[in-house]
Write a protein that holds these residues in place. Structure first.
Motif, PDB file in Angstrom:
ATOM      1  N   SER A   5       0.830  -1.203   0.000  1.00 53.57           N
ATOM      2  CA  SER A   5       0.000   0.000   0.000  1.00 53.57           C
ATOM      3  C   SER A   5       0.868   1.258   0.000  1.00 53.57           C
ATOM      4  CB  SER A   5      -0.924   0.000   1.215  1.00 53.57           C
ATOM      5  OG  SER A   5      -0.158   0.031   2.410  1.00 53.57           O
ATOM      6  N   LEU A   6       0.252   2.379  -0.326  1.00 50.44           N
ATOM      7  CA  LEU A   6       0.991   3.638  -0.358  1.00 50.44           C
ATOM      8  C   LEU A   6       1.456   4.044   1.042  1.00 50.44           C
ATOM      9  CD1 LEU A   6      -1.118   5.721  -2.917  1.00 50.44           C
ATOM     10  CD2 LEU A   6       1.001   4.445  -3.299  1.00 50.44           C
ATOM     11  N   LYS A   7       0.631   3.790   2.059  1.00 49.09           N
ATOM     12  CA  LYS A   7       1.045   4.030   3.439  1.00 49.09           C
ATOM     13  C   LYS A   7       1.718   2.770   3.943  1.00 49.09           C
ATOM     14  CE  LYS A   7      -0.490   5.858   7.885  1.00 49.09           C
ATOM     15  NZ  LYS A   7      -1.616   6.400   8.679  1.00 49.09           N
ATOM     16  N   THR A   8       2.964   2.908   4.356  1.00 48.70           N
ATOM     17  CA  THR A   8       3.741   1.720   4.651  1.00 48.70           C
ATOM     18  C   THR A   8       4.633   1.933   5.863  1.00 48.70           C
ATOM     19  OG1 THR A   8       5.161   0.063   3.592  1.00 48.70           O
ATOM     20  CG2 THR A   8       5.706   2.350   3.197  1.00 48.70           C
ATOM     21  N   SER A   9       5.088   0.838   6.464  1.00 50.15           N
ATOM     22  CA  SER A   9       5.947   0.880   7.645  1.00 50.15           C
ATOM     23  C   SER A   9       7.311   0.280   7.300  1.00 50.15           C
ATOM     24  CB  SER A   9       5.304   0.097   8.792  1.00 50.15           C
ATOM     25  OG  SER A   9       6.140   0.076   9.927  1.00 50.15           O
ATOM     26  N   ILE A  10       8.356   1.034   7.607  1.00 45.57           N
ATOM     27  CA  ILE A  10       9.723   0.607   7.340  1.00 45.57           C
ATOM     28  C   ILE A  10      10.471   0.498   8.667  1.00 45.57           C
ATOM     29  CG2 ILE A  10      11.886   1.143   6.163  1.00 45.57           C
ATOM     30  CD1 ILE A  10       9.633   0.622   4.217  1.00 45.57           C
ATOM     31  N   ASP A  11      11.075  -0.663   8.927  1.00 46.86           N
ATOM     32  CA  ASP A  11      11.920  -0.851  10.108  1.00 46.86           C
ATOM     33  C   ASP A  11      13.375  -0.889   9.681  1.00 46.86           C
ATOM     34  OD1 ASP A  11      10.427  -1.549  12.812  1.00 46.86           O
ATOM     35  OD2 ASP A  11       9.210  -2.337  11.166  1.00 46.86           O
ATOM     36  N   VAL A  12      14.193  -0.036  10.299  1.00 42.94           N
ATOM     37  CA  VAL A  12      15.615   0.050   9.974  1.00 42.94           C
ATOM     38  C   VAL A  12      16.415  -0.212  11.244  1.00 42.94           C
ATOM     39  CG1 VAL A  12      17.417   1.442   8.911  1.00 42.94           C
ATOM     40  CG2 VAL A  12      15.027   1.844   8.297  1.00 42.94           C
ATOM     41  N   THR A  13      17.375  -1.135  11.159  1.00 37.86           N
ATOM     42  CA  THR A  13      18.252  -1.445  12.293  1.00 37.86           C
ATOM     43  C   THR A  13      19.688  -1.112  11.891  1.00 37.86           C
ATOM     44  OG1 THR A  13      16.771  -3.233  12.998  1.00 37.86           O
ATOM     45  CG2 THR A  13      19.005  -3.224  13.900  1.00 37.86           C
ATOM     46  N   TYR A  14      20.357  -0.328  12.715  1.00 39.03           N
ATOM     47  CA  TYR A  14      21.717   0.091  12.362  1.00 39.03           C
ATOM     48  C   TYR A  14      22.494   0.469  13.622  1.00 39.03           C
ATOM     49  CZ  TYR A  14      19.475   4.738  12.626  1.00 39.03           C
ATOM     50  OH  TYR A  14      18.766   5.842  13.029  1.00 39.03           O
ATOM     51  N   GLU A  15      23.799   0.638  13.456  1.00 40.49           N
ATOM     52  CA  GLU A  15      24.657   1.074  14.551  1.00 40.49           C
ATOM     53  C   GLU A  15      25.855   1.813  13.979  1.00 40.49           C
ATOM     54  OE1 GLU A  15      27.600  -2.705  15.353  1.00 40.49           O
ATOM     55  OE2 GLU A  15      25.697  -2.670  16.441  1.00 40.49           O
ATOM     56  N   GLY A  16      26.533   2.575  14.837  1.00 45.35           N
ATOM     57  CA  GLY A  16      27.710   3.307  14.400  1.00 45.35           C
ATOM     58  C   GLY A  16      28.069   4.391  15.386  1.00 45.35           C
ATOM     59  N   VAL A  17      29.164   5.072  15.101  1.00 52.03           N
ATOM     60  CA  VAL A  17      29.612   6.192  15.922  1.00 52.03           C
ATOM     61  C   VAL A  17      29.271   7.483  15.179  1.00 52.03           C
ATOM     62  CG1 VAL A  17      31.592   7.339  16.983  1.00 52.03           C
ATOM     63  CG2 VAL A  17      31.473   4.837  16.936  1.00 52.03           C
ATOM     64  N   PRO A  18      28.371   8.304  15.724  1.00 49.82           N
ATOM     65  CA  PRO A  18      27.982   9.535  15.024  1.00 49.82           C
ATOM     66  C   PRO A  18      29.159  10.491  14.866  1.00 49.82           C
ATOM     67  CG  PRO A  18      26.460   9.025  16.824  1.00 49.82           C
ATOM     68  CD  PRO A  18      27.647   8.134  16.994  1.00 49.82           C
ATOM     69  N   THR A  19      29.295  11.050  13.673  1.00 42.25           N
ATOM     70  CA  THR A  19      30.314  12.064  13.430  1.00 42.25           C
ATOM     71  C   THR A  19      29.765  13.474  13.647  1.00 42.25           C
ATOM     72  OG1 THR A  19      29.765  12.099  11.069  1.00 42.25           O
ATOM     73  CG2 THR A  19      31.514  10.595  11.769  1.00 42.25           C
ATOM     74  N   ASP A  20      28.449  13.584  13.785  1.00 40.90           N
ATOM     75  CA  ASP A  20      27.789  14.871  13.984  1.00 40.90           C
ATOM     76  C   ASP A  20      26.344  14.582  14.386  1.00 40.90           C
ATOM     77  OD1 ASP A  20      27.345  17.585  14.089  1.00 40.90           O
ATOM     78  OD2 ASP A  20      27.855  17.979  11.997  1.00 40.90           O
ATOM     79  N   GLY A  21      25.568  15.629  14.634  1.00 42.76           N
ATOM     80  CA  GLY A  21      24.154  15.459  14.941  1.00 42.76           C
ATOM     81  C   GLY A  21      23.893  15.087  16.385  1.00 42.76           C
ATOM     82  N   LEU A  22      24.326  13.900  16.791  1.00 42.71           N
ATOM     83  CA  LEU A  22      24.290  13.513  18.201  1.00 42.71           C
ATOM     84  C   LEU A  22      25.705  13.711  18.734  1.00 42.71           C
ATOM     85  CD1 LEU A  22      22.573  12.356  20.536  1.00 42.71           C
ATOM     86  CD2 LEU A  22      23.460  10.104  19.912  1.00 42.71           C
ATOM     87  N   ILE A  23      25.859  14.746  19.546  1.00 42.36           N
ATOM     88  CA  ILE A  23      27.192  15.124  20.028  1.00 42.36           C
ATOM     89  C   ILE A  23      27.496  14.367  21.318  1.00 42.36           C
ATOM     90  CG2 ILE A  23      28.701  17.035  20.617  1.00 42.36           C
ATOM     91  CD1 ILE A  23      27.469  17.103  17.756  1.00 42.36           C
ATOM     92  N   ILE A  24      28.525  13.538  21.283  1.00 48.82           N
ATOM     93  CA  ILE A  24      28.931  12.741  22.446  1.00 48.82           C
ATOM     94  C   ILE A  24      30.275  13.268  22.925  1.00 48.82           C
ATOM     95  CG2 ILE A  24      29.424  10.420  23.315  1.00 48.82           C
ATOM     96  CD1 ILE A  24      27.789   9.321  20.961  1.00 48.82           C
ATOM     97  N   GLY A  25      30.312  13.719  24.160  1.00 44.27           N
ATOM     98  CA  GLY A  25      31.563  14.281  24.671  1.00 44.27           C
ATOM     99  C   GLY A  25      31.441  14.616  26.139  1.00 44.27           C
ATOM    100  N   LYS A  26      32.291  15.514  26.605  1.00 48.39           N
ATOM    101  CA  LYS A  26      32.292  15.908  28.010  1.00 48.39           C
ATOM    102  C   LYS A  26      31.959  17.388  28.129  1.00 48.39           C
ATOM    103  CE  LYS A  26      35.428  12.324  29.704  1.00 48.39           C
ATOM    104  NZ  LYS A  26      36.657  12.024  30.479  1.00 48.39           N
ATOM    105  N   ASN A  27      31.195  17.706  29.180  1.00 47.35           N
ATOM    106  CA  ASN A  27      30.865  19.103  29.435  1.00 47.35           C
ATOM    107  C   ASN A  27      31.968  19.772  30.246  1.00 47.35           C
ATOM    108  OD1 ASN A  27      30.507  18.207  32.072  1.00 47.35           O
ATOM    109  ND2 ASN A  27      28.276  18.254  31.982  1.00 47.35           N
ATOM    110  N   LYS A  28      31.714  21.009  30.684  1.00 51.20           N
ATOM    111  CA  LYS A  28      32.754  21.757  31.385  1.00 51.20           C
ATOM    112  C   LYS A  28      33.093  21.163  32.746  1.00 51.20           C
ATOM    113  CE  LYS A  28      29.716  25.250  33.504  1.00 51.20           C
ATOM    114  NZ  LYS A  28      29.462  26.713  33.600  1.00 51.20           N
ATOM    115  N   TYR A  29      32.225  20.258  33.239  1.00 52.09           N
ATOM    116  CA  TYR A  29      32.504  19.579  34.503  1.00 52.09           C
ATOM    117  C   TYR A  29      33.197  18.238  34.284  1.00 52.09           C
ATOM    118  CZ  TYR A  29      29.048  23.013  35.999  1.00 52.09           C
ATOM    119  OH  TYR A  29      28.370  24.190  36.230  1.00 52.09           O
ATOM    120  N   ASN A  30      33.617  17.991  33.026  1.00 52.75           N
ATOM    121  CA  ASN A  30      34.302  16.753  32.650  1.00 52.75           C
ATOM    122  C   ASN A  30      33.398  15.533  32.793  1.00 52.75           C
ATOM    123  OD1 ASN A  30      36.704  15.678  31.534  1.00 52.75           O
ATOM    124  ND2 ASN A  30      37.277  14.837  33.535  1.00 52.75           N
ATOM    125  N   GLU A  31      32.091  15.769  32.622  1.00 56.70           N
ATOM    126  CA  GLU A  31      31.109  14.686  32.702  1.00 56.70           C
ATOM    127  C   GLU A  31      30.632  14.325  31.297  1.00 56.70           C
ATOM    128  OE1 GLU A  31      28.184  16.477  35.178  1.00 56.70           O
ATOM    129  OE2 GLU A  31      29.079  15.717  37.037  1.00 56.70           O
TER     130      GLU A  31
END
Length: 220
Positions: free
Chosen positions: A102-128
């Protein structure tokens, strides 16, 4: 001549702006809902995602196109529950058309990786250690498979598995959290207003959580 120059510069600037904003202009589909199930840990910056996307195609001959950075490695895609072939390159996830669906459809996507941007993973000014989404203006595809363009708004739901020392914030209503064992909790949010991908984000950190008021039945 001087009065003509500003208009020329305006057109040139507009052309340059539009030329840089290329993600997500998939005009033959309209995403209705995203459910992003995100898992993070402190052992590495690797994220794991299982995402369900409900979309509407214009025609049964239309492929499904989603923006997703090459750093995210896709392990499987299901179309209405059935595994399908796909191509993933140049930050574009392409799924061939299925004319019997049908034109209305459901897509399931499974993936993994280390984001290079967008979701910023790091430490704040309190080193947390912290995890915070920063998708503006078209950087959501670095960690979310999506139609990464402000013209395509959709409802978002986030279910986040994170170490129990963290709290999680996101768009929309807070639906609660639960302990799931092995030092992890699961947090759930959902939006009741359609959002563009640029503002659909999560924040994960050792935050202080304090209820200060309830306004129009919304907890602050």
């Amino acid at each position: 001549m001087l009065s003509y120059l500003p208009k020329r510069f305006l057109y040139l600037s507009l052309g340059l702006f539009l030329g840089t904003n290329t993600f997500g202009q998939h005009v033959h589909e309209d995403v209705q809902n995203y459910h992003v199930r995100l898992s993070v840990s402190d052992s590495s910056n690797l994220i794991r995602v299982h995402e369900t996307i409900v979309l509407l195609r214009e025609s049964t001959e239309d492929s499904v196109l989603l923006d997703l950075a090459d750093a995210m490695k896709v392990s499987s895609i299901k179309w209405n529950g059935t595994a399908v072939h796909f191509e993933h390159k140049n930050s574009l996830l392409s799924i061939p058309p299925k004319q019997n669906e049908s034109l209305k459809t459901s897509i399931d996507v499974t993936y993994e990786g280390v984001p290079t941007d967008g979701l910023i993973i790091g430490k704040n000014k309190y080193n947390e250690r912290t995890f915070f989404g920063d998708n503006w203006p078209n950087r959501a595809h670095n960690w979310i498979a999506c139609n990464d363009h402000p013209s395509d708004k959709a409802f978002y739901a986030f279910t986040v598995k994170a170490p129990s020392k963290y709290k999680v914030v996101s768009n929309g209503a807070f639906n609660g959290f639960k302990e799931i064992g092995n030092g992890f909790n699961e947090w759930s949010y959902s939006s009741s207003t359609p959002l563009p991908s640029k503002v659909a984000v999560v924040g994960i950190a050792a935050m202080e959580w304090k209820e200060i008021a309830t306004i129009d039945s919304v907890m602050i």
